[in-house]
Design an enzyme around this catalytic site. Sequence first.
Site, PDB file in Angstrom:
ATOM      1  N   LYS A 160     104.479  16.511  75.834  1.00 23.82           N
ATOM      2  CA  LYS A 160     103.728  17.574  75.154  1.00 23.82           C
ATOM      3  C   LYS A 160     104.677  18.368  74.250  1.00 23.82           C
ATOM      4  CE  LYS A 160     100.218  19.710  77.032  1.00 23.82           C
ATOM      5  NZ  LYS A 160      99.008  19.173  76.388  1.00 23.82           N
TER       6      LYS A 160
HETATM    7  N1  PMP Z   1      96.306  13.881  75.319  1.00 23.61           N
HETATM    8  C1  PMP Z   1      96.796  14.949  74.646  1.00 23.61           C
HETATM    9  C2  PMP Z   1      97.418  14.726  73.316  1.00 23.61           C
HETATM   10  C3  PMP Z   1      96.738  16.236  75.223  1.00 23.61           C
HETATM   11  O1  PMP Z   1      97.227  17.292  74.565  1.00 23.61           O
HETATM   12  C4  PMP Z   1      96.135  16.402  76.483  1.00 23.61           C
HETATM   13  C5  PMP Z   1      96.039  17.779  77.083  1.00 23.61           C
HETATM   14  N2  PMP Z   1      97.161  18.098  77.851  1.00 23.61           N
HETATM   15  C6  PMP Z   1      95.648  15.266  77.151  1.00 23.61           C
HETATM   16  C7  PMP Z   1      95.747  14.029  76.540  1.00 23.61           C
HETATM   17  C8  PMP Z   1      95.102  15.382  78.539  1.00 23.61           C
HETATM   18  O2  PMP Z   1      96.158  15.591  79.446  1.00 23.61           O
HETATM   19  P1  PMP Z   1      95.959  16.439  80.776  1.00 23.61           P
HETATM   20  O3  PMP Z   1      94.832  15.795  81.512  1.00 23.61           O
HETATM   21  O4  PMP Z   1      97.241  16.270  81.514  1.00 23.61           O
HETATM   22  O5  PMP Z   1      95.672  17.814  80.371  1.00 23.61           O
END
Ligand code: PMP
Length: 315
Positions: A160
């Site tokens: 992220k």
């Molecule tokens: N893909 C991206 C690019 C994201 O920013 C997120 C949000 N965190 C997700 C997928 C989903 O990840 P998570 O379930 O860990 O929030």
Amino acid sequence: MAEQHPTYIFWNNELTPWEDATVHVTSIAWSALGAVFEGIRGYWNAEQEQLHVFRITEHLDRLQSSTKLVRLPLAYTTAELTDVIVRLLRENVCREDTYVFPLVYGADAEVNRFDPNALASELTIRTKPMPSRLGSDFQQHARVSTWTRISDNVMPPRIKNISNYRNGQLATHEVRNDGYDVAFMLNPYGKISEAPGACIAHLAKGKLITPDVTSGILESITREAVITLAREELGLEVVERAVDRTELYLADEVFTCGTAAEITPIVSVDKYPVGAGRIGPVTRQIQQSLEDIMRGRNSQYARWVTTIDMALTTA
Ligand code: PMP
């Protein structure tokens, strides 16, 4: 009207009053370049007067991985960060569905932006209300964007990193200007990767299918929870593999999943109606199972929630 803000933000190693957490304007330009973050959600249970934070350890472990990959030092362990976040949620009296946003960025990024060793980091953690849409009829129309998803050798989608989000922002602007709600992005191999802030899954011939972790996706914590629930609670076969865009055009159900997206039903892709063009039964079931767990109503998955008792706090 001034925007509501929490009493405290975690910054400079302590719970700092919101008004005091300021930096000089010249620090804007490069500080976000290598910055990494997490998005974590707390779900309020009014009957129990408890806030349940969903999979905090997994989120903070991912923050550790993100900082490692961008070579930013992080001076806190996952256990220490968990304590800080619990304290912050209590002190901010978060008696509602809440989003927690830890951000690690390079100090002195202006001078040190190309130096792999000189980067000291700073950490802020802020909280803000984010009401859940689970249990509502919220749904979206998707379009496959003409922008290609970043890939592991370009800007690794596995972490992220704030910079990664420019790619999804371009795609979102494109499809929203054309009247759609959400962009679906293809990887350089022409296979489905993910939406700008959520992963994608579809149901076909009774199986739940989702792009695998080498399709150019963030290793989503919600996606992993959905896979577990689909297998354990719904008895579905789950397949992680490369997915063609036309599979989504022919799917019975499609949804996105993520911390902010939760489980968002997708009712059309490129104007092809998904199934009957409305929210499907498996999507509903997954929404419901997940909400029960997130609000602390299913003790079988108690390991996924960190419960904060708020009975003695008042706003
Ligand atoms: N893909 C991206 C690019 C994201 O920013 C997120 C949000 N965190 C997700 C997928 C989903 O990840 P998570 O379930 O860990 O929030």
